[in-house]
Design a protein around this motif. Structure first.
Motif, PDB file in Angstrom:
ATOM      1  N   ILE A  83     126.304   4.287  -3.009  1.00  0.00           N
ATOM      2  CA  ILE A  83     127.509   5.102  -3.187  1.00  0.00           C
ATOM      3  C   ILE A  83     128.439   5.041  -1.984  1.00  0.00           C
ATOM      4  N   ALA A  84     128.053   4.329  -0.925  1.00  0.00           N
ATOM      5  CA  ALA A  84     128.955   4.144   0.208  1.00  0.00           C
ATOM      6  C   ALA A  84     130.093   3.211  -0.213  1.00  0.00           C
ATOM      7  N   PHE A  85     131.065   3.028   0.669  1.00  0.00           N
ATOM      8  CA  PHE A  85     132.316   2.352   0.347  1.00  0.00           C
ATOM      9  C   PHE A  85     132.098   0.955  -0.235  1.00  0.00           C
ATOM     10  N   THR A  86     132.704   0.696  -1.395  1.00  0.00           N
ATOM     11  CA  THR A  86     132.529  -0.601  -2.047  1.00  0.00           C
ATOM     12  C   THR A  86     133.841  -1.327  -2.327  1.00  0.00           C
ATOM     13  N   ASP A  87     134.984  -0.759  -1.957  1.00  0.00           N
ATOM     14  CA  ASP A  87     136.256  -1.411  -2.274  1.00  0.00           C
ATOM     15  C   ASP A  87     136.568  -2.589  -1.358  1.00  0.00           C
ATOM     16  N   GLY A  88     135.996  -2.618  -0.156  1.00  0.00           N
ATOM     17  CA  GLY A  88     136.350  -3.642   0.816  1.00  0.00           C
ATOM     18  C   GLY A  88     135.321  -4.742   0.932  1.00  0.00           C
ATOM     19  N   ILE A  89     134.639  -4.786   2.072  1.00  0.00           N
ATOM     20  CA  ILE A  89     133.682  -5.854   2.375  1.00  0.00           C
ATOM     21  C   ILE A  89     132.653  -6.040   1.252  1.00  0.00           C
ATOM     22  N   PHE A 125     144.241   6.205   6.250  1.00  0.00           N
ATOM     23  CA  PHE A 125     145.218   7.280   6.390  1.00  0.00           C
ATOM     24  C   PHE A 125     146.569   6.650   6.654  1.00  0.00           C
ATOM     25  N   ASP A 126     147.626   7.279   6.113  1.00  0.00           N
ATOM     26  CA  ASP A 126     148.974   6.760   6.306  1.00  0.00           C
ATOM     27  C   ASP A 126     148.996   5.296   5.856  1.00  0.00           C
ATOM     28  N   ASN A 127     149.375   4.352   6.725  1.00  0.00           N
ATOM     29  CA  ASN A 127     149.424   2.946   6.304  1.00  0.00           C
ATOM     30  C   ASN A 127     148.287   2.125   6.900  1.00  0.00           C
ATOM     31  N   ALA A 128     147.241   2.792   7.381  1.00  0.00           N
ATOM     32  CA  ALA A 128     146.104   2.091   7.995  1.00  0.00           C
ATOM     33  C   ALA A 128     144.941   1.979   7.012  1.00  0.00           C
ATOM     34  N   ARG A 129     144.263   0.836   7.062  1.00  0.00           N
ATOM     35  CA  ARG A 129     143.076   0.599   6.238  1.00  0.00           C
ATOM     36  C   ARG A 129     142.043  -0.123   7.116  1.00  0.00           C
ATOM     37  N   HIS A 130     141.057   0.617   7.596  1.00  0.00           N
ATOM     38  CA  HIS A 130     140.070   0.077   8.532  1.00  0.00           C
ATOM     39  C   HIS A 130     138.694  -0.032   7.870  1.00  0.00           C
ATOM     40  N   GLU A 131     137.825  -0.850   8.464  1.00  0.00           N
ATOM     41  CA  GLU A 131     136.428  -0.914   8.011  1.00  0.00           C
ATOM     42  C   GLU A 131     135.585  -1.535   9.123  1.00  0.00           C
ATOM     43  N   ALA A 132     134.389  -0.995   9.286  1.00  0.00           N
ATOM     44  CA  ALA A 132     133.460  -1.518  10.293  1.00  0.00           C
ATOM     45  C   ALA A 132     132.041  -1.417   9.769  1.00  0.00           C
ATOM     46  N   GLY A 133     131.203  -2.375  10.157  1.00  0.00           N
ATOM     47  CA  GLY A 133     129.828  -2.315   9.675  1.00  0.00           C
ATOM     48  C   GLY A 133     128.984  -3.492  10.117  1.00  0.00           C
ATOM     49  N   ILE A 134     127.853  -3.639   9.438  1.00  0.00           N
ATOM     50  CA  ILE A 134     126.854  -4.651   9.774  1.00  0.00           C
ATOM     51  C   ILE A 134     126.373  -5.318   8.502  1.00  0.00           C
ATOM     52  N   ILE A 135     126.256  -6.642   8.522  1.00  0.00           N
ATOM     53  CA  ILE A 135     125.604  -7.389   7.453  1.00  0.00           C
ATOM     54  C   ILE A 135     124.221  -7.782   7.950  1.00  0.00           C
ATOM     55  N   PHE A 136     123.204  -7.517   7.140  1.00  0.00           N
ATOM     56  CA  PHE A 136     121.819  -7.831   7.495  1.00  0.00           C
ATOM     57  C   PHE A 136     121.360  -9.090   6.769  1.00  0.00           C
ATOM     58  N   ASP A 137     120.403  -9.803   7.378  1.00  0.00           N
ATOM     59  CA  ASP A 137     119.807 -10.925   6.670  1.00  0.00           C
ATOM     60  C   ASP A 137     118.827 -10.410   5.623  1.00  0.00           C
ATOM     61  N   ARG A 138     118.205 -11.308   4.890  1.00  0.00           N
ATOM     62  CA  ARG A 138     117.336 -10.893   3.788  1.00  0.00           C
ATOM     63  C   ARG A 138     116.099 -10.141   4.268  1.00  0.00           C
ATOM     64  N   ALA A 139     115.730 -10.334   5.534  1.00  0.00           N
ATOM     65  CA  ALA A 139     114.560  -9.639   6.076  1.00  0.00           C
ATOM     66  C   ALA A 139     114.918  -8.301   6.708  1.00  0.00           C
ATOM     67  N   GLY A 140     116.206  -7.988   6.783  1.00  0.00           N
ATOM     68  CA  GLY A 140     116.621  -6.702   7.321  1.00  0.00           C
ATOM     69  C   GLY A 140     117.082  -6.722   8.761  1.00  0.00           C
ATOM     70  N   ALA A 141     117.305  -7.893   9.343  1.00  0.00           N
ATOM     71  CA  ALA A 141     117.791  -7.985  10.720  1.00  0.00           C
ATOM     72  C   ALA A 141     119.310  -8.173  10.716  1.00  0.00           C
ATOM     73  N   PRO A 142     120.019  -7.581  11.682  1.00  0.00           N
ATOM     74  CA  PRO A 142     121.482  -7.705  11.714  1.00  0.00           C
ATOM     75  C   PRO A 142     121.924  -9.121  12.030  1.00  0.00           C
ATOM     76  N   ILE A 171     129.087 -13.075   3.941  1.00  0.00           N
ATOM     77  CA  ILE A 171     127.677 -13.021   3.554  1.00  0.00           C
ATOM     78  C   ILE A 171     127.188 -14.381   3.072  1.00  0.00           C
ATOM     79  N   ASP A 172     128.064 -15.158   2.415  1.00  0.00           N
ATOM     80  CA  ASP A 172     127.676 -16.512   2.018  1.00  0.00           C
ATOM     81  C   ASP A 172     127.479 -17.404   3.237  1.00  0.00           C
ATOM     82  N   THR A 173     128.332 -17.246   4.225  1.00  0.00           N
ATOM     83  CA  THR A 173     128.278 -18.092   5.416  1.00  0.00           C
ATOM     84  C   THR A 173     126.987 -17.915   6.191  1.00  0.00           C
ATOM     85  N   VAL A 174     126.484 -16.684   6.260  1.00  0.00           N
ATOM     86  CA  VAL A 174     125.296 -16.417   7.081  1.00  0.00           C
ATOM     87  C   VAL A 174     124.038 -16.259   6.246  1.00  0.00           C
ATOM     88  N   ASP A 175     124.105 -16.617   4.961  1.00  0.00           N
ATOM     89  CA  ASP A 175     122.997 -16.305   4.056  1.00  0.00           C
ATOM     90  C   ASP A 175     121.677 -16.937   4.472  1.00  0.00           C
TER      91      ASP A 175
END
Length: 337
Positions: free
Chosen positions: A234-240, A259-276, A311-315
């Motif tokens: 249920i976390a943000f799904t519109d972006g990354i 907010f206003d005209n800004a659209r930000h996003e930050a996070g981490i993609i993990f590998d299949r074993a759960g490492a960043p 995610i495809d690049t680092v799969d």
């Protein structure tokens, strides 16, 4: 905005062609050897170069202003370094920092996740994002754990005020400075328990996420509390995460801010074993469609294309060898009962 376009034009002409200069890769796409050219497995460097090219292409197409910092395989390769030390309004991306401060107090025994906070009509943000404004039955009370879940998944605005009841603005800022984030600060107001979400830089937001997933900011339990919520379905799904399967979405911990005209996003993609394996902080403003807070906003569309490519690049890459603090659970939908 003009200087941003000029900089991108210069990059397209190849005037900055040193790895790590702005995108952590040669500015001209052809300067980086294709990952599959020799048949060899992708490396973090090749992945970083490709991610840098994708970021350049999609951010340029979206227009406006972008500031970002993205790394691959821990921090071993910088894929994007685009005005990353610019201090700017972080909006709801700073809800991660607020959660870190609250959970720091939990780790020190000053708060507990099962303690209750009062939800009054006066504290609810009318019409704001989230679920508390939809309740309509006050006064009520919820646990602090419930507050953090609402804060980090559906980005609840009232949850910010509820956090302020247990962690005043000045205390949040002191905790963040002590942890090494002097530019990631909430903005106090007259009421000591209220604040605007304040500022950060792409690099500090990135570094906060890196230290969080490395387990150096909080206890294992508190680290898992944040990461499990950021990678929840249920976390943000519109972006990354937009153009990803349910299993792929569980490999991404992400937080957006708008907010206003800004659209930000930050996070981490993990590998299949759960490492960043990828850490990103993408800040954007000034695109067209300032009244559009949905998935059709140009910057949000750009991030959805970035996410699919990232995610495809680092799969097939292996992420950084840190403790698997927040291994992704299997998604199990329910039909009630």
């Amino acid at each position: 905005m003009g200087s941003s376009l000029n900089r991108r034009t210069a990059l397209g002409l190849g005037t900055l062609a040193t790895a790590g200069a702005v995108f952590g890769a040669p500015a001209v796409a052809s300067a980086a050897p294709p990952a599959a050219a020799s048949g060899a497995e992708p490396t973090p460097l090749k992945a970083a170069r490709k991610i840098g090219r994708v970021y350049q292409k999609e951010s340029t197409a979206a227009g406006g202003n972008w500031q970002a910092y993205v790394t691959v395989a821990g921090s071993s390769e910088v894929a994007v370094n685009d005005e990353s030390d610019t201090v700017l309004e972080a909006y709801s991306v700073n809800k991660i920092a607020v959660a870190v401060a609250v959970l720091d107090k939990v780790d020190r025994g000053l708060l507990t996740l099962d303690q209750r906070v009062d939800v009054t009509a006066a504290i609810v943000v009318p019409g704001g994002d989230g679920i508390f404004s939809l309740d309509g039955a006050y006064p009520s009370s919820v646990t602090l754990g419930h507050v953090l879940a609402a804060l980090l998944t559906v980005s609840d605005d009232t949850a910010v005020r509820l956090c302020g009841l247990v962690a005043p603005a000045l205390e949040i800022n002191e905790i963040l400075v002590a942890k090494g984030f002097p530019h990631t600060q909430v903005q106090p107001v007259a009421n000591p328990n209220r604040f605007f979400l304040g500022v950060s830089t792409p690099r500090e937001t990135h570094d906060l996420l890196r230290q969080l997933v490395a387990g150096t900011l909080l206890s294992p339990a508190s680290t898992a509390a944040i990461l499990s919520r950021l990678r929840a379905p249920i976390a943000f799904t519109d972006g990354i995460r937009r153009v990803m399967s349910s299993d792929e979405r569980l490999r991404v911990a992400t937080k957006a801010g708008w907010f206003d005209n800004a659209r930000h996003e930050a996070g981490i993609i993990f590998d299949r074993a759960g490492a960043p394996v990828v850490t990103y902080a993408l800040f954007a403003d000034g695109q067209s469609g300032a009244e559009d807070f949905g998935a059709t906003h140009p910057a949000v569309q750009a991030r959805s294309k970035m996410g699919r490519s990232f995610i495809d690049t680092v799969d097939t890459l292996t992420g950084e060898a840190v403790a698997r603090i927040a291994r992704a659970p299997r998604y199990q939908p329910s039909n009630g009962g």
